[in-house]
Write a protein that holds these residues in place. Structure first.
Motif, PDB file in Angstrom:
ATOM      1  N   GLU A 197       0.811  -1.221   0.000  1.00 30.07           N
ATOM      2  CA  GLU A 197       0.000   0.000   0.000  1.00 30.07           C
ATOM      3  C   GLU A 197       0.845   1.272   0.000  1.00 30.07           C
ATOM      4  N   PHE A 198       2.124   1.157   0.404  1.00 27.29           N
ATOM      5  CA  PHE A 198       2.964   2.343   0.519  1.00 27.29           C
ATOM      6  C   PHE A 198       3.427   2.903  -0.821  1.00 27.29           C
ATOM      7  N   PHE A 199       2.988   2.284  -1.913  1.00 23.28           N
ATOM      8  CA  PHE A 199       3.413   2.733  -3.236  1.00 23.28           C
ATOM      9  C   PHE A 199       2.217   3.134  -4.094  1.00 23.28           C
ATOM     10  N   GLN A 200       1.146   3.586  -3.430  1.00 19.09           N
ATOM     11  CA  GLN A 200      -0.074   3.956  -4.122  1.00 19.09           C
ATOM     12  C   GLN A 200      -0.412   5.431  -3.868  1.00 19.09           C
ATOM     13  N   ILE A 201      -1.247   6.004  -4.746  1.00 23.97           N
ATOM     14  CA  ILE A 201      -1.598   7.426  -4.643  1.00 23.97           C
ATOM     15  C   ILE A 201      -2.257   7.760  -3.304  1.00 23.97           C
ATOM     16  N   ASN A 202      -3.116   6.878  -2.809  1.00 20.30           N
ATOM     17  CA  ASN A 202      -3.788   7.150  -1.532  1.00 20.30           C
ATOM     18  C   ASN A 202      -2.786   7.349  -0.402  1.00 20.30           C
ATOM     19  N   TYR A 203      -1.658   6.636  -0.476  1.00 15.35           N
ATOM     20  CA  TYR A 203      -0.638   6.796   0.559  1.00 15.35           C
ATOM     21  C   TYR A 203      -0.001   8.183   0.482  1.00 15.35           C
ATOM     22  N   PHE A 204       0.254   8.653  -0.726  1.00  8.86           N
ATOM     23  CA  PHE A 204       0.807  10.002  -0.878  1.00  8.86           C
ATOM     24  C   PHE A 204      -0.153  11.044  -0.312  1.00  8.86           C
ATOM     25  N   LYS A 205      -1.456  10.827  -0.479  1.00  7.47           N
ATOM     26  CA  LYS A 205      -2.447  11.750   0.067  1.00  7.47           C
ATOM     27  C   LYS A 205      -2.380  11.773   1.594  1.00  7.47           C
ATOM     28  N   LEU A 206      -2.222  10.604   2.198  1.00  4.54           N
ATOM     29  CA  LEU A 206      -2.123  10.530   3.652  1.00  4.54           C
ATOM     30  C   LEU A 206      -0.851  11.205   4.155  1.00  4.54           C
ATOM     31  N   LEU A 207       0.229  11.042   3.415  1.00  2.00           N
ATOM     32  CA  LEU A 207       1.477  11.708   3.783  1.00  2.00           C
ATOM     33  C   LEU A 207       1.301  13.219   3.777  1.00  2.00           C
ATOM     34  N   LEU A 208       0.680  13.726   2.724  1.00  7.35           N
ATOM     35  CA  LEU A 208       0.470  15.168   2.610  1.00  7.35           C
ATOM     36  C   LEU A 208      -0.382  15.693   3.761  1.00  7.35           C
ATOM     37  N   ASN A 209      -1.378  14.916   4.143  1.00 11.66           N
ATOM     38  CA  ASN A 209      -2.276  15.334   5.216  1.00 11.66           C
ATOM     39  C   ASN A 209      -1.572  15.415   6.564  1.00 11.66           C
ATOM     40  N   ALA A 210      -0.528  14.593   6.749  1.00  9.92           N
ATOM     41  CA  ALA A 210       0.198  14.570   8.024  1.00  9.92           C
ATOM     42  C   ALA A 210       1.423  15.486   8.017  1.00  9.92           C
ATOM     43  N   SER A 221      12.115   4.054  -3.383  1.00 13.14           N
ATOM     44  CA  SER A 221      11.281   3.840  -4.572  1.00 13.14           C
ATOM     45  C   SER A 221      11.155   2.381  -4.968  1.00 13.14           C
ATOM     46  N   SER A 222      11.935   1.499  -4.305  1.00 12.41           N
ATOM     47  CA  SER A 222      11.949   0.063  -4.620  1.00 12.41           C
ATOM     48  C   SER A 222      12.630  -0.238  -5.957  1.00 12.41           C
ATOM     49  N   GLU A 223      12.892   0.796  -6.743  1.00 10.54           N
ATOM     50  CA  GLU A 223      13.502   0.600  -8.061  1.00 10.54           C
ATOM     51  C   GLU A 223      14.675   1.556  -8.247  1.00 10.54           C
ATOM     52  N   ASN A 224      15.561   1.193  -9.156  1.00  7.99           N
ATOM     53  CA  ASN A 224      16.575   2.139  -9.611  1.00  7.99           C
ATOM     54  C   ASN A 224      16.499   2.223 -11.135  1.00  7.99           C
ATOM     55  N   ILE A 225      17.305   3.076 -11.711  1.00  8.02           N
ATOM     56  CA  ILE A 225      17.190   3.350 -13.148  1.00  8.02           C
ATOM     57  C   ILE A 225      17.566   2.148 -14.011  1.00  8.02           C
ATOM     58  N   TRP A 226      18.262   1.156 -13.431  1.00 11.52           N
ATOM     59  CA  TRP A 226      18.721   0.014 -14.216  1.00 11.52           C
ATOM     60  C   TRP A 226      17.721  -1.132 -14.234  1.00 11.52           C
ATOM     61  N   LEU A 227      16.738  -1.101 -13.376  1.00 10.81           N
ATOM     62  CA  LEU A 227      15.801  -2.211 -13.286  1.00 10.81           C
ATOM     63  C   LEU A 227      14.537  -1.921 -14.085  1.00 10.81           C
ATOM     64  N   ASN A 234       6.313   5.675 -13.338  1.00  8.22           N
ATOM     65  CA  ASN A 234       4.922   5.700 -12.904  1.00  8.22           C
ATOM     66  C   ASN A 234       4.795   6.111 -11.435  1.00  8.22           C
ATOM     67  N   LEU A 235       5.750   5.664 -10.608  1.00 10.42           N
ATOM     68  CA  LEU A 235       5.734   6.031  -9.193  1.00 10.42           C
ATOM     69  C   LEU A 235       5.962   7.527  -9.010  1.00 10.42           C
ATOM     70  N   LEU A 236       6.881   8.083  -9.793  1.00 11.33           N
ATOM     71  CA  LEU A 236       7.111   9.529  -9.758  1.00 11.33           C
ATOM     72  C   LEU A 236       5.872  10.291 -10.235  1.00 11.33           C
ATOM     73  N   LYS A 237       5.193   9.732 -11.226  1.00 10.23           N
ATOM     74  CA  LYS A 237       3.966  10.357 -11.730  1.00 10.23           C
ATOM     75  C   LYS A 237       2.898  10.394 -10.643  1.00 10.23           C
ATOM     76  N   TYR A 248      14.084  12.900  -7.572  1.00 11.58           N
ATOM     77  CA  TYR A 248      14.548  11.516  -7.462  1.00 11.58           C
ATOM     78  C   TYR A 248      16.043  11.500  -7.181  1.00 11.58           C
ATOM     79  N   SER A 249      16.430  10.742  -6.170  1.00 14.24           N
ATOM     80  CA  SER A 249      17.831  10.668  -5.746  1.00 14.24           C
ATOM     81  C   SER A 249      18.300   9.219  -5.798  1.00 14.24           C
TER      82      SER A 249
END
Length: 314
Positions: A197-210, A221-227, A234-237, A248-249
C-alpha cells in the motif's frame, strides 16, 4: 506480540536448514535474492557462514544470516533489507536529505524502519539540537526485537526518550493522526505483502495530510534506473499528482540489486530546492557524524545519466 527469548536462540544446522533463497553449491551455501516480478533474469548472491534466525511473523518471512563478506544480513520475504557492511549508505541518505533540506525540522515521523537505522540517524540531529521528537510506526515488532539482537549498531536507539515507538500499521496511523510533521520518512520494505500500500496514490495523500505546510517526505522507490524504469516513472507520476515539488535521488549500495536504490523526495513548497542542503555542518563535524552523507553527496545524488534523466522527464 510477546518478546522473543533472545538469550536462548538455538543453533541452526545449515545442512538440514531449508529456505527458498538458500542453495548449496559444492561445499558452500549461498543466499540468492531473486524476483521474477521485480528484477527478472538476474539475482544477487551472498555466501553464508551461519543462519542466525528464521521465523514467519504475522506479516512476513524473516531470515537473518551471517555472510562471508557483508556481515549480518536481514532478509524480509526473500529480499535483503540491510547488511552490516553497507547499511549506513541508505540510512544516512534517506534521513539526512530531508532533514538538511528543511529550515527548522523539529518533528519527524518514520513509517516502517523496523531495523531502527533511520532512528539512529535522526538521533544525531536530536543531539545537534535540531530534531525535538521522533515518532516511529512499525507494523512488525518482531523485526525490531531481532534487529536489537543481530544488528546492534543499527537498533540501539528505539528506547531513546525522544522516540515514541508505535507498533501499528502505518496506513492506519496516518488515517487517524491529527499531528503534523516537518519530516516524514517512509522506510518500508519492497511493495509486496504488508508494504504494497505504501506505493499507491492514496498513501501520498495521507502523507500530505500529516505534513506541515513546508514539510518534506522521502521514501525508497523500490527501483533504480537500471531495473524497471517504467515502474519508477509511474511512481514519480503518482507522487507528482499529490506533491508540487518531486525529485529523485540515487543511493549506491552493493547489496541492493544492480548496486543502487532510488529515493523519492517531495514537498508542496515549490520554492524549496531539496537538491541542495539548506543547512550545512562544518566538514570536520560531517566527517565525525556521517560515513556516507555530506553536502556534496547531497547534491550529486540527484544527478542522473542523460538517458535516465530524459526518460523520467518525459
Amino acid at each position: 506480540m510477546s518478546p522473543i527469548d533472545l538469550n536462548n536462540i538455538p543453533i541452526i544446522d545449515l545442512d538440514s536448514f531449508t529456505h527458498e533463497t538458500i542453495f548449496k553449491q559444492g561445499d558452500k551455501y549461498w543466499f540468492f535474492e531473486k524476483s521474477e516480478d521485480a528484477f527478472p533474469g538476474q539475482a544477487f548472491g551472498l555466501e553464508i557462514n551461519q543462519i542466525l534466525y528464521h521465523t514467519k511473523s504475522q506479516f512476513q518471512d524473516i531470515l537473518i544470516f551471517k555472510s562471508l563478506s557483508f556481515g549480518n544480513v536481514l532478509v524480509l520475504n526473500g529480499i535483503i533489507q540491510c547488511t552490516e557492511k553497507d547499511e549506513f549508505a541508505y540510512q544516512e541518505l534517506i534521513t539526512h536529505l530531508p532533514v538538511m533540506s528543511h529550515p527548522n525540522p523539529t518533528k519527524a515521523l518514520v513509517i516502517g524502519g523496523g531495523d531502527c537505522g533511520v532512528i539512529r540517524e535522526l538521533i544525531k540531529h536530536v543531539e545537534l539540537g535540531t530534531i525535538e521528537s521522533i515518532t516511529m510506526v512499525e507494523i512488525d515488532d518482531m523485526v525490531i526485537q531481532l534487529s536489537t539482537k543481530f544488528l546492534p549498531e543499527m537498533a540501539k536507539y528505539h528506547n531513546h526518550p525522544k522516540v515514541n515507538l508505535i507498533i501499528d500499521d502505518g496506513f492506519k496511523f496516518l488515517k487517524s493522526t491529527q499531528e503534523k510533521f516537518d519530516i516524514i520518512i517512509t522506510d518500508s520494505s519492497d511493495p509486496e505483502g504488508p508494504a504494497e500500500e505504501f506505493f499507491q496514490i492514496n498513501y501520498f495523500k495521507l502523507l500530505l495530510n500529516a505534513l506541515q505546510k513546508d514539510g518534506i517526505v522521502i521514501m525508497q522507490s523500490s527501483e533504480n534506473i537500471w531495473l524497471n524504469l517504467s515502474y519508477l516513472k509511474n511512481l514519480l507520476k503518482k507522487a507528482k499528482t499529490i506533491f508540487k515539488n518531486v525529485k529523485y535521488s540515487q543511493c549506491y549500495m552493493p547489496s541492493y540489486t544492480s548496486g543502487s536504490l532510488g529515493l523519492i523526495i517531495a514537498t508542496n513548497d515549490e520554492l524549496k530546492d531539496v537538491t541542495k542542503p539548506l543547512r550545512k555542518l562544518k566538514p570536520s563535524l560531517e566527517a565525525n557524524l556521517f560515513k556516507y552523507y555530506n553536502s556534496n553527496i547531497h547534491q550529486s545524488s540527484f544527478v542522473l545519466p542523460t538517458w535516465a534523466q530524459n526518460e523520467l522527464k518525459n
